[in-house]
Design a protein around this motif. Structure first.
Motif, mmCIF file in Angstrom:
data_model
loop_
_atom_site.group_PDB
_atom_site.id
_atom_site.type_symbol
_atom_site.label_atom_id
_atom_site.label_comp_id
_atom_site.label_asym_id
_atom_site.label_seq_id
_atom_site.Cartn_x
_atom_site.Cartn_y
_atom_site.Cartn_z
ATOM 1 N N ARG A 9 -14.354 11.354 -0.488
ATOM 2 C CA ARG A 9 -13.362 10.345 -0.064
ATOM 3 C C ARG A 9 -14.023 9.156 0.628
ATOM 4 N N GLY A 10 -15.125 9.417 1.341
ATOM 5 C CA GLY A 10 -15.831 8.299 1.973
ATOM 6 C C GLY A 10 -16.328 7.312 0.928
ATOM 7 N N MET A 11 -16.760 7.816 -0.217
ATOM 8 C CA MET A 11 -17.244 6.964 -1.313
ATOM 9 C C MET A 11 -16.071 6.161 -1.903
ATOM 10 N N PHE A 12 -14.932 6.820 -2.000
ATOM 11 C CA PHE A 12 -13.733 6.129 -2.487
ATOM 12 C C PHE A 12 -13.405 4.949 -1.554
ATOM 13 N N GLY A 13 -13.640 5.139 -0.250
ATOM 14 C CA GLY A 13 -13.427 4.046 0.715
ATOM 15 C C GLY A 13 -14.300 2.842 0.389
ATOM 16 N N LEU A 14 -15.537 3.110 -0.056
ATOM 17 C CA LEU A 14 -16.434 2.013 -0.442
ATOM 18 C C LEU A 14 -15.877 1.237 -1.632
ATOM 19 N N ALA A 21 -5.193 -2.641 2.802
ATOM 20 C CA ALA A 21 -6.272 -3.295 2.055
ATOM 21 C C ALA A 21 -5.821 -3.636 0.641
ATOM 22 N N MET A 22 -5.081 -2.745 0.005
ATOM 23 C CA MET A 22 -4.652 -3.017 -1.371
ATOM 24 C C MET A 22 -3.591 -4.109 -1.432
ATOM 25 N N VAL A 74 -12.734 0.969 -2.475
ATOM 26 C CA VAL A 74 -11.590 0.157 -2.016
ATOM 27 C C VAL A 74 -12.113 -1.127 -1.367
ATOM 28 N N GLN A 75 -13.136 -0.969 -0.531
ATOM 29 C CA GLN A 75 -13.682 -2.142 0.166
ATOM 30 C C GLN A 75 -14.270 -3.149 -0.822
ATOM 31 N N GLN A 76 -14.929 -2.618 -1.851
ATOM 32 C CA GLN A 76 -15.524 -3.534 -2.824
ATOM 33 C C GLN A 76 -14.442 -4.298 -3.589
ATOM 34 N N ARG A 77 -13.370 -3.589 -3.953
ATOM 35 C CA ARG A 77 -12.284 -4.270 -4.667
ATOM 36 C C ARG A 77 -11.631 -5.318 -3.759
ATOM 37 N N LEU A 78 -11.567 -5.033 -2.459
ATOM 38 C CA LEU A 78 -10.998 -6.023 -1.536
ATOM 39 C C LEU A 78 -11.914 -7.238 -1.445
#
Ligand SMILES: Cc1cc2nc3c(=O)[nH]c(=O)nc-3n(C[C@H](O)[C@H](O)[C@H](O)COP(=O)(O)OP(=O)(O)OC[C@H]3O[C@@H](n4cnc5c(N)ncnc54)[C@H](O)[C@@H]3O)c2cc1C
Length: 479
Positions: free
Chosen positions: A114-119, A28-29, A121-125
């Motif tokens: 960590r699930g929140m961190f996933g959000l 994703a990054m 990452v998704q928002q930055r994508l």
């Protein structure tokens, strides 16, 4: 811009500029960085999970499974260390994490789930997708597993689990970590068949709360498992076995310390490093400063030191330093560490230095293990109602019984990295084949490069590799 037009399918192949194999944090990054660069490009991310940006680590559903570093340390933007803190501030203000109030610390010092961190990452994508749209660049999630890969002079061909075939100018292996508990192995000890998955929260809820649980491995995965057991209302004994019996230290927020490795370039061997590091830690403690302060300065240099070390020196490091490196460097988030400490004090959690020697026949539905305690020559059988395998990550691709790693090795397109940790690659991530040939179209990033950089898994490692690799792929014209 490539000569291959995205979406053409006249030859039964689907075409794109860049094919990213794996859509966890790395995939994703990398996609986000590519979208932000000038030029038009089509990127396909092939990932069997339903969502991009989560992978193994950030699919966590348990609120207590948090990052092991505070927000100020976990930005995915190599140019803005405050990026996660800024996102989290807005997220909390919008009511996203009401429980964070209880911790009464600045947002930068919070350890988000960590699930929140996933959000995040998704928002930055998705923000990068909006930026890329200006240049007509696109990223698309293809939901499948890549089961084979071939390289041609002008392209890379992927075969997917659903039979689709994709052709790209470049392909990137962003296949991540293979946790031992979830990875079918070419030579199996049977452990996974007998053990619970350390992240299977539902399975923990099914256990008899009074029962004895055995855990193999005492690192951060064990800490996750203990958090889930506690959440599930487990109140019986937990017996943890690991070779050295070392627990991760708790993460604190030490002050800055002089970057002694930047100042002294003569330090090159593991022995020199450890000597200097011990000296700095002693100095820090003598001044009333946390030993984590000098240790944290090493992080920025470990890749260079590992990369320039000989195989003999690397082996010495793995043999003598690794257990201490893991427990001192890969630290536990404070709330999880507090829980582990409390359970230890109550006598419910016992950490024992012992190696797993195999499964023993089980009696009355119990799980039995043969272990050898440190310093003893005989093995002992221990039993419990359930067993959890928290033995860490399988980095040796030869042992990973998944189609893609096996096919890549069989085709000679990759070869094991130093000490069989991941795969070998050049410094820009171009993979090395069995014949030492540097691939022109096949790259890797993140955990598969463990053997090249030693630390190649944490958020900050992945974020900076994504930026560098995107620049490399975007500026090099197709051959
Ligand atoms: C449980 C856990 C907790 C962690 N916690 C932290 C932390 O707190 N702080 C920190 O800095 N780091 C942490 N890490 C380390 C690091 O951030 C992660 O490993 C990071 O997610 C690496 O991202 P990745 O995309 O390379 O790998 P992964 O997240 O493993 O993602 C790889 C993806 O590739 C896909 N894939 C694999 N093979 C194929 C194939 N053949 N075809 C298609 N797709 C494929 C997988 O489905 C997976 O989604 C943690 C790691 C784990 C496992």
């Amino acid at each position: 811009m490539s000569e291959i037009q995205s979406g053409q399918a006249t030859d039964g192949l689907r075409h794109a500029d860049i094919l990213i194999v794996g859509g966890g944090l790395s995939g994703a990054m990398l996609a986000a960085q590519l979208l932000r660069l000038p030029g038009k490009r089509q990127v396909l991310v092939i990932e069997p999970r339903a969502e991009l940006g989560r992978g193994e680590a950030y699919s966590a559903v348990e609120l207590g499974h948090t990052l092991n570093g505070n927000a100020a340390r976990m930005s995915v933007d190599p140019d803005n260390a405050d990026d996660l803190t800024q996102w989290l501030t807005e997220y909390i203000a919008a009511g996203g994490w009401p429980e964070s109030d209880e911790q009464q610390v600045p947002v930068s010092e919070l350890f988000p789930p960590r699930g929140m961190f996933g959000l995040y990452v998704q928002q930055r994508l998705s923000e990068a997708q909006a930026v890329g749209a200006v240049n007509k660049s696109t990223v698309e999630h293809v939901r499948a597993e890549v089961v084979d890969l071939q390289t041609r002079d002008d392209s890379v061909l992927l075969t997917l689990s659903d039979g689709q075939r994709l052709q790209g100018v470049y392909a990137v292996l962003a296949t991540g970590m293979f946790p031992a508990a979830r990875t079918p192995q070419t030579e199996s000890s049977g452990l996974n068949g007998a053990a619970l998955d350390p992240w299977d929260v539902a399975a923990m809820q099914q256990l008899d709360p009074q029962s004895t649980v055995l855990i193999i491995g005492s690192g951060l995965t064990m800490v996750d498992a203990v958090v889930s057991l506690e959440q599930a209302g487990h109140c019986g004994p937990i017996d943890v076995f690991s070779r050295h019996g070392l627990l991760p230290h708790v993460r604190r927020q030490p002050p800055a310390w002089a970057d002694f490795l930047a100042e002294d370039q003569s330090i090159r061997t593991p022995r020199q490093l450890m000597r200097e590091l011990r000296r700095h830690c002693r100095d820090a403690i003598a001044q009333g400063i946390d030993w984590q302060a000098p240790l944290d300065t090493v992080r920025a240099h470990i890749g260079r030191l590992w990369n320039q070390a000989t195989d003999v020196q690397r082996r010495q490091f793995v043999r003598h330093v690794r257990p201490w490196w893991e427990s001192h460097h890969h630290r536990s988030p404070p709330l999880s560490a507090e829980l582990v400490e409390r359970l230890r004090k109550e006598g419910r959690l016992r950490i024992q230095a012992a190696s797993f020697k195999g499964l023993a026949p089980s009696v009355d539905g119990a799980v039995s293990l043969r272990i050898r305690r440190r310093g003893e020559s005989e093995t002992t059988v221990v039993s419990g109602a359930a067993l959890i395998n928290s033995s860490g990550i399988e980095y040796d691709w030869r042992r990973v019984a998944r189609p893609l790693p096996q096919q890549l090795l069989a085709r000679g397109l990759v070869r094991p990295g130093p000490l069989a940790l991941g795969i070998a690659a050049a410094s820009d991530g171009a993979v090395l084949g069995a014949d030492e040939h540097v691939a022109s179209r096949l790259f890797a990033m993140g955990p598969p490069l463990r053997g090249m950089w030693w630390e190649s898994t944490a958020v900050t490692d992945v974020a900076s590799q994504a930026k560098a690799l995107a620049a490399r792929l975007a500026t090099t014209p197709p051959l």
